[in-house]
Scaffold this motif. Structure first.
Motif, PDB file in Angstrom:
ATOM      1  N   ASN A 103       0.829  -1.207   0.000  1.00 38.20           N
ATOM      2  CA  ASN A 103       0.000   0.000   0.000  1.00 38.20           C
ATOM      3  C   ASN A 103       0.860   1.252   0.000  1.00 38.20           C
ATOM      4  N   ASP A 104       1.846   1.281   0.864  1.00 35.54           N
ATOM      5  CA  ASP A 104       2.733   2.429   0.956  1.00 35.54           C
ATOM      6  C   ASP A 104       4.070   1.959   1.499  1.00 35.54           C
TER       7      ASP A 104
ATOM      8  N   GLY B 207       2.191  -7.408   9.539  1.00 35.48           N
ATOM      9  CA  GLY B 207       1.080  -7.221  10.468  1.00 35.48           C
ATOM     10  C   GLY B 207       1.500  -7.179  11.900  1.00 35.48           C
TER      11      GLY B 207
ATOM     12  N   ASN C  20       9.596   0.613   6.646  1.00 36.47           N
ATOM     13  CA  ASN C  20       8.240   0.363   7.122  1.00 36.47           C
ATOM     14  C   ASN C  20       7.311   0.446   5.918  1.00 36.47           C
TER      15      ASN C  20
ATOM     16  N   ASN D 168      -4.748  -3.428   5.393  1.00 38.87           N
ATOM     17  CA  ASN D 168      -3.502  -2.670   5.559  1.00 38.87           C
ATOM     18  C   ASN D 168      -2.760  -3.130   6.802  1.00 38.87           C
ATOM     19  N   LEU D 169      -1.966  -4.177   6.642  1.00 34.81           N
ATOM     20  CA  LEU D 169      -1.153  -4.686   7.743  1.00 34.81           C
ATOM     21  C   LEU D 169       0.075  -3.796   7.910  1.00 34.81           C
ATOM     22  N   SER D 170       0.273  -3.260   9.103  1.00 34.98           N
ATOM     23  CA  SER D 170       1.457  -2.456   9.390  1.00 34.98           C
ATOM     24  C   SER D 170       2.657  -3.399   9.437  1.00 34.98           C
ATOM     25  N   SER D 171       3.613  -3.196   8.551  1.00 39.18           N
ATOM     26  CA  SER D 171       4.696  -4.166   8.366  1.00 39.18           C
ATOM     27  C   SER D 171       6.055  -3.479   8.284  1.00 39.18           C
ATOM     28  N   GLY D 172       7.105  -4.276   8.321  1.00 43.08           N
ATOM     29  CA  GLY D 172       8.451  -3.743   8.211  1.00 43.08           C
ATOM     30  C   GLY D 172       9.444  -4.819   7.822  1.00 43.08           C
TER      31      GLY D 172
ATOM     32  N   GLY E  77       2.972  -0.610   4.514  1.00 44.50           N
ATOM     33  CA  GLY E  77       1.660  -1.207   4.711  1.00 44.50           C
ATOM     34  C   GLY E  77       1.448  -2.213   3.599  1.00 44.50           C
TER      35      GLY E  77
ATOM     36  N   THR F 107       7.725   3.592   3.210  1.00 44.93           N
ATOM     37  CA  THR F 107       8.450   4.764   3.705  1.00 44.93           C
ATOM     38  C   THR F 107       9.861   4.774   3.126  1.00 44.93           C
TER      39      THR F 107
END
Length: 195
Positions: free
Chosen positions: A129-130, A195, A144, A171-175, A146, A132
């Motif tokens: 999704n996005d 996630g 990082n 939208n799982l917050s991922s890294g 999504g 950084t």
């Protein structure tokens, strides 16, 4: 009294004719070749990058530069590789590019176990999704991002679900943390969280 206007026109006309003749003559004269021209021999080429990744889905050159663009390109390739290997299913390419990554090995083992049991994953495609800007610490880059994960279910050889699966995750917050490998001339995954 003499009219000097006419002689000015004549003078400009003569100057124009002389300049034109000089320019044309200069083009017609034989010129010697310049000794400082570059050599016509082939210039040395950059040595080819060592092969990395599956033979039919190698790590692309743009993902093999030690900069922010290369780190992001590697992340995008990595997500595509996870999607590809889930459909095979086969985990070894994930281990090869994440030799010290526990979550990479966990996913790779899941893929291998599914294959051994005659099962496969239906769905589960990951889409970024996005992303950084990569943050660097020495030879490491942390990014990082999504990620959207489509609904997924494990099915047997006949296509019958063998578990309840997971719904779509928008939208799982991922890294991911990557490390630069001089030997491979590429990024490798050190750690990853979805996630």
């Amino acid at each position: 009294m003499r009219d000097l206007r006419g002689s000015g026109r004549l003078r400009r006309t003569l100057i124009g004719v002389l300049l034109g003749t000089a320019l044309l003559t200069g083009c017609a004269e034989k010129q010697e070749a310049n000794d400082t021209l570059p050599s016509t021999s082939a210039s040395p080429t950059t040595e080819a990058l060592p092969e990395l990744g599956p033979a039919d889905f190698p790590v692309p050159d743009e993902a093999r530069t030690k900069d922010a663009a290369g780190a992001e390109a590697f992340l995008r390739y990595w997500i595509d590789l996870i999607n590809r290997q889930r459909t095979v299913p086969a985990g070894q390419p994930l281990r090869d590019l994440g030799p010290d990554c526990n979550d990479c090995w966990r996913i790779a083992n899941n893929y291998d176990e599914a294959l051994a049991a005659g099962r496969r994953y239906d769905g589960g495609k990951l889409t970024l999704n996005d992303v950084t800007e990569p943050q660097f610490t020495g030879d490491e880059a942390s990014i990082n991002f999504g990620v959207r994960q489509e609904a997924v279910v494990m099915v047997d050889a006949a296509g019958t679900p063998v578990d309840s699966g997971l719904p779509t995750q928008p939208n799982l917050s991922s890294g991911v943390t990557l490390v630069w490998s001089e030997a491979d001339i590429s990024w490798l995954v050190v750690s990853m969280t979805l996630g």
